[in-house]
Design a protein around this motif. Structure first.
Motif, PDB file in Angstrom:
ATOM      1  N   THR A  83      43.671 -41.440 108.243  1.00 24.50           N
ATOM      2  CA  THR A  83      42.922 -40.862 109.346  1.00 24.50           C
ATOM      3  C   THR A  83      43.288 -39.384 109.465  1.00 24.50           C
ATOM      4  O   THR A  83      44.377 -38.961 109.056  1.00 24.50           O
ATOM      5  CB  THR A  83      43.241 -41.553 110.675  1.00 24.50           C
ATOM      6  OG1 THR A  83      44.608 -41.274 111.025  1.00 24.50           O
ATOM      7  CG2 THR A  83      43.023 -43.061 110.577  1.00 24.50           C
ATOM      8  N   SER A  84      42.417 -38.597 110.041  1.00 28.24           N
ATOM      9  CA  SER A  84      42.708 -37.176 110.202  1.00 28.24           C
ATOM     10  C   SER A  84      43.906 -36.953 111.122  1.00 28.24           C
ATOM     11  O   SER A  84      44.737 -36.077 110.870  1.00 28.24           O
ATOM     12  CB  SER A  84      41.478 -36.444 110.733  1.00 28.24           C
ATOM     13  OG  SER A  84      40.429 -36.488 109.783  1.00 28.24           O
ATOM     14  N   ASP A 122      39.325 -32.289 108.880  1.00 29.67           N
ATOM     15  CA  ASP A 122      40.401 -33.067 108.259  1.00 29.67           C
ATOM     16  C   ASP A 122      41.400 -32.133 107.578  1.00 29.67           C
ATOM     17  O   ASP A 122      42.620 -32.318 107.682  1.00 29.67           O
ATOM     18  CB  ASP A 122      39.794 -34.031 107.239  1.00 29.67           C
ATOM     19  CG  ASP A 122      40.809 -34.982 106.639  1.00 29.67           C
ATOM     20  OD1 ASP A 122      41.290 -35.861 107.384  1.00 29.67           O
ATOM     21  OD2 ASP A 122      41.113 -34.842 105.443  1.00 29.67           O
TER      22      ASP A 122
END
Length: 235
Positions: A83-84, A122
């Motif tokens: 996940t970012s 991101d």
């Protein structure tokens, strides 16, 4: 970031060491193997030791005061699965542990889905959280021509310090064409790192001649001794 001005065509094998990021990211690497890797990095005068995040504290301690970089990779070797938020948090932790630079995987699926804002953020999240020079592994062979252009632009908008052709030799054998592609599109202050099965002295010189300023490889010793073998596996 190397500050050496060179004509790559004149470099002897041993003179490549300042451009090589000495890489050891094999699964199951032991402490003794990592210490040996650190000693090699110092002995040969490599640009940096590239190691998994779990070994950064040891490497940072051993390399303190040497001026040699401590590099680590994030969202790798399985690229684009974090996940970012998790990626940014891990980037901050790796920096806290003593890394001086980061190579990061990108969300290829988001790029291919047209999720450009998410793709950019991101990368930007890692840049902000770490405060370190970030090298973005663009996985060029997996992208269409239009996606390559978008990836290069978005990575630089996000604050990338380096553009990188691929994460490893499993994606691409580093070659002058890919390096020139990135060099031609790099903004002022953004540099290019080559990665992927860099195994021999002639190959290394060809990549520097194309405009790379860093070479990521596990075959650095073989390259600078001019004993590299194209049949060996190398990051």
């Amino acid at each position: 970031m190397t500050d050496i001005t060179i004509d790559p065509t004149t470099l002897k094998p041993a003179e490549l060491a300042p451009f090589i990021q000495h890489t050891l990211i094999e699964l199951g690497t032991t402490r003794d193997e990592m210490l040996a890797h650190i000693r090699e990095t110092v002995e040969y005068g490599f640009n940096a030791a590239m190691v998994p995040a779990s070994w950064v504290p040891l490497v940072a301690g051993e390399l303190k005061g040497t001026g040699i970089g401590i590099a680590s990779a994030l969202d790798f070797p399985t690229v684009g699965v974090m996940t970012s938020a998790g990626k940014a948090a891990e980037a901050a932790e790796i920096a806290r542990l003593g890394a001086t630079q980061l190579d990061i995987g990108v969300q290829v699926g988001w790029l291919k889905s047209g999720m450009y804002d998410e793709f950019r953020e991101d990368i930007a999240g890692v840049v902000r959280a770490s405060g370190l020079p970030v090298k973005v592994m663009l996985e060029l062979p997996r992208l269409t021509d239009a996606e390559k252009e978008a990836a290069v632009d978005l990575a630089q908008e996000a604050g990338a310090a380096y553009l990188k052709n691929a994460s490893s030799g499993a994606i691409e054998t580093a070659n002058p064409d890919s390096i020139r592609y990135l060099v031609d599109r790099a903004h002022a202050g953004v540099q290019v790192k080559a990665s992927g099965s860099i195994k021999t002295y002639p190959q290394a010189v060809s990549l520097l001649k194309a405009g790379a300023v860093l070479l990521g490889t596990s075959a650095g010793i073989e390259i600078i001794n001019d004993t590299g073998d194209d049949s060996t596996v190398s990051y």
